[in-house]
Scaffold this motif. Structure first.
Motif: not given
Length: 278
Positions: A266-272
């Motif tokens: 999740v942190l590697a491809h932050l959505g927000t």
């Protein structure tokens, strides 16, 4: 006055976004704000002293400039330290309400040079860590939280519910089920198996969310159960949300600087803007 929100500041553009996010939250919750700059990389080589002193002086100026920029009505403190940035920020998180750091991730299709420091900070911190990406999330709505029934997941739900209620945003509770890989000789999944997985996930999520409606009677809760891969679905929903929250599953001395795989992805491809809670 509550515990301080600590913000790790650097000369990167994402640092200013992190400071702005933290300042807004500090103002809304009447919390003190501490801006922490860490000068690292020193090796003790001969002739290094003047370089380190110059870097420390520059960091002090940067911290004071940022403090002056956001000071209106806030209790803002500054601190400049020398050492390993990961270690210093993790130490600073002890006793803090939140640790806020910036990420140079600018969204899908972009490359970031942030390395592993942010992941190690999020995994090792004593307080929740909020990672602010280098893009604007203004106009978005909702707080997305990953719900998996684990102890870390339960803390993530509690944190997300409190934030959603405070922000007057809907809470999007996301549980994801993933079937086992089908052996080649089976061909397709039995329908009963898929239905049971979905049902068990719904039941587990209901248990995790039980009590929220009585604790936050005005909170809009949107239960969401989907089939797929958790980090991918969380980030897809987060791309439209104001905040995302996940739990960290690192435990014990050996796991201190390791995140669970889902949180790391999740942190590697932050959505927000994303909070990691342990």
């Amino acid at each position: 006055m509550g515990e301080a929100i600590v913000v790790g500041i650097t000369d990167a553009a994402a640092s200013r976004r992190a400071v702005d996010w933290a300042a807004q939250r500090a103002a809304e919750r009447r919390q003190p704000l501490e801006l922490l700059a860490v000068v690292g990389g020193a090796t003790g080589a001969v002739g290094e002293g003047p370089i380190v002193e110059a870097a420390l002086a520059e960091a002090r100026v940067r911290a004071e400039v940022e403090a002056s920029r956001i000071a209106g009505g806030l209790d803002v403190r500054t601190r400049v330290e020398r050492g390993n940035p990961v270690t210093r920020l993790v130490e600073a998180s002890e006793g803090a309400a939140l640790l806020v750091i910036g990420s140079d991730y600018r969204g899908p299709g972009t490359k970031a040079s942030r390395g592993a420091h942010g992941l190690r900070i999020a995994a090792g911190a004593h307080s929740p860590v909020v990672v602010v990406p280098d893009f604007d999330v203004a106009g978005r709505s909702g707080v997305v939280v990953g719900v998996d029934g684990s102890p870390a997941g339960e803390k993530a739900v509690a944190f997300a519910a409190a934030e959603a209620d405070r922000l007057r945003e809907p809470l999007v509770a996301v549980s994801v089920w993933t079937p086992l890989e089908v052996p080649r000789n089976m061909g397709v999944y039995p329908a009963e198996y898929l239905e049971n997985l979905a049902h068990l996930t719904e039941e587990s999520q209901a248990i995790s969310l039980a009590g929220l409606r009585s604790q936050y009677p005005d909170l809009e809760i949107v239960p969401t159960v989907e089939r797929g891969y958790p980090s991918q679905i969380i980030n897809e929903l987060a791309a439209k949300a104001r905040l995302a929250v996940v739990g960290s599953h690192g435990r014990g001395a050996l796991a201190r600087f390791l995140l669970g795989s889902i949180s790391q992805e999740v942190l590697a491809h932050l959505g927000t803007v994303t909070a990691v809670v342990r």
